[in-house]
Design a protein around this motif. Sequence first.
Motif, PDB file in Angstrom:
ATOM      1  N   GLY A 154       9.783  -1.086  -2.868  1.00 47.90           N
ATOM      2  CA  GLY A 154      10.248  -2.001  -1.824  1.00 47.90           C
ATOM      3  C   GLY A 154       9.201  -3.042  -1.475  1.00 47.90           C
ATOM      4  O   GLY A 154       8.239  -3.279  -2.225  1.00 47.90           O
ATOM      5  N   LEU A 155       9.422  -3.683  -0.333  1.00 42.33           N
ATOM      6  CA  LEU A 155       8.518  -4.720   0.151  1.00 42.33           C
ATOM      7  C   LEU A 155       7.828  -4.254   1.428  1.00 42.33           C
ATOM      8  O   LEU A 155       8.412  -3.526   2.236  1.00 42.33           O
ATOM      9  CB  LEU A 155       9.287  -6.025   0.418  1.00 42.33           C
ATOM     10  CG  LEU A 155       9.962  -6.670  -0.794  1.00 42.33           C
ATOM     11  CD1 LEU A 155      10.748  -7.907  -0.355  1.00 42.33           C
ATOM     12  CD2 LEU A 155       8.935  -7.039  -1.862  1.00 42.33           C
ATOM     13  N   HIS A 156       6.598  -4.709   1.594  1.00 42.90           N
ATOM     14  CA  HIS A 156       5.801  -4.340   2.772  1.00 42.90           C
ATOM     15  C   HIS A 156       6.200  -5.260   3.930  1.00 42.90           C
ATOM     16  O   HIS A 156       5.881  -6.448   3.939  1.00 42.90           O
ATOM     17  CB  HIS A 156       4.315  -4.499   2.437  1.00 42.90           C
ATOM     18  CG  HIS A 156       3.396  -4.063   3.524  1.00 42.90           C
ATOM     19  ND1 HIS A 156       3.535  -2.877   4.201  1.00 42.90           N
ATOM     20  CD2 HIS A 156       2.290  -4.675   4.050  1.00 42.90           C
ATOM     21  CE1 HIS A 156       2.568  -2.759   5.092  1.00 42.90           C
ATOM     22  NE2 HIS A 156       1.803  -3.840   5.017  1.00 42.90           N
ATOM     23  N   LYS A 157       6.940  -4.726   4.924  1.00 39.53           N
ATOM     24  CA  LYS A 157       7.433  -5.523   6.043  1.00 39.53           C
ATOM     25  C   LYS A 157       6.468  -5.503   7.227  1.00 39.53           C
ATOM     26  O   LYS A 157       6.868  -5.415   8.388  1.00 39.53           O
ATOM     27  CB  LYS A 157       8.802  -5.009   6.481  1.00 39.53           C
ATOM     28  CG  LYS A 157       9.896  -5.258   5.451  1.00 39.53           C
ATOM     29  CD  LYS A 157      10.086  -6.760   5.208  1.00 39.53           C
ATOM     30  CE  LYS A 157      11.196  -7.035   4.228  1.00 39.53           C
ATOM     31  NZ  LYS A 157      11.386  -8.490   3.984  1.00 39.53           N
ATOM     32  N   ALA A 158       5.180  -5.566   6.920  1.00 37.20           N
ATOM     33  CA  ALA A 158       4.131  -5.605   7.941  1.00 37.20           C
ATOM     34  C   ALA A 158       2.963  -6.407   7.378  1.00 37.20           C
ATOM     35  O   ALA A 158       2.987  -6.835   6.221  1.00 37.20           O
ATOM     36  CB  ALA A 158       3.699  -4.200   8.334  1.00 37.20           C
ATOM     37  N   VAL A 159       1.954  -6.615   8.194  1.00 36.73           N
ATOM     38  CA  VAL A 159       0.725  -7.273   7.760  1.00 36.73           C
ATOM     39  C   VAL A 159      -0.433  -6.343   8.090  1.00 36.73           C
ATOM     40  O   VAL A 159      -0.541  -5.834   9.207  1.00 36.73           O
ATOM     41  CB  VAL A 159       0.532  -8.630   8.458  1.00 36.73           C
ATOM     42  CG1 VAL A 159      -0.853  -9.194   8.160  1.00 36.73           C
ATOM     43  CG2 VAL A 159       1.593  -9.619   8.005  1.00 36.73           C
TER      44      VAL A 159
END
Length: 254
Positions: A154-159
């Motif tokens: 998936g994608l990292h939805k944070a920083v």
Amino acid sequence: MKSLLSVCLIAALLLCHVLFSQASEREKRKGEEFQSNGKSTNSNIKGKSNNTTAPDGRSEVVSPGRKVKKTGNLRISMGPGSDISCTRLGGVCQPKRYICQGRYLEDKCSGAKTRQCCTPVGAWSVLCAGHHNNRVRACDVHGCGAFNSQRGNGLHKAVDLVCDDYGLVNAPFSGTLAGPVTRKDGAGSRYDGVKFLSDAQCVKIFNIRPYRYLGPVAQGQALGYLLPLQERFSGITSHLALQMCDGTDPSRFI
């Protein structure tokens, strides 16, 4: 003969008195009717007027399309919208064609869509004590820290922001702690943190141990300390993770 003349003179005087009295009565009635008509006209004008009284006693015209809010004895005109969501972030609402030294944020200003909120660079203060800025974690053997970077399937939805193990984590803005939060990655690893919000923003901060989970916090006040990651992930860059409550990219604030 003299008696007759006296009678005629008295009769003439009485007639003149009667005529004078009648004329005076007619003039008096005309004056009263004129005053009555004048009051009626003024009353109609006041009833149709849209004037209000300003605090300094002068008349103030209120157009039919504007809303008026009563506050005590004063009437305050309410405008079409508000820029307060932008000003609370330290920004300024302006047409997007103007140069913004920081970043433009959408849906924070009233009026046309071309008016956007220009926020200064680094709208949030530095979170990690001992660092001069909020530095995004670069790529290491365990992945990258930028928003939407690839993370497993998936994608990292944070920083991810670089911090030191057990280092203090400070509040990026003034707000309120709203309880603990937890998330798991694709490998099943669990990360604990706290939800932090203000009137304009809501963010979840992971990989920290908060001193408390509820209550108000001022900007720059210590929230807690960073949990060590090196013990579980050898070679990883120690960091905290910022995730907006609505899933948007927090990079514009840091």
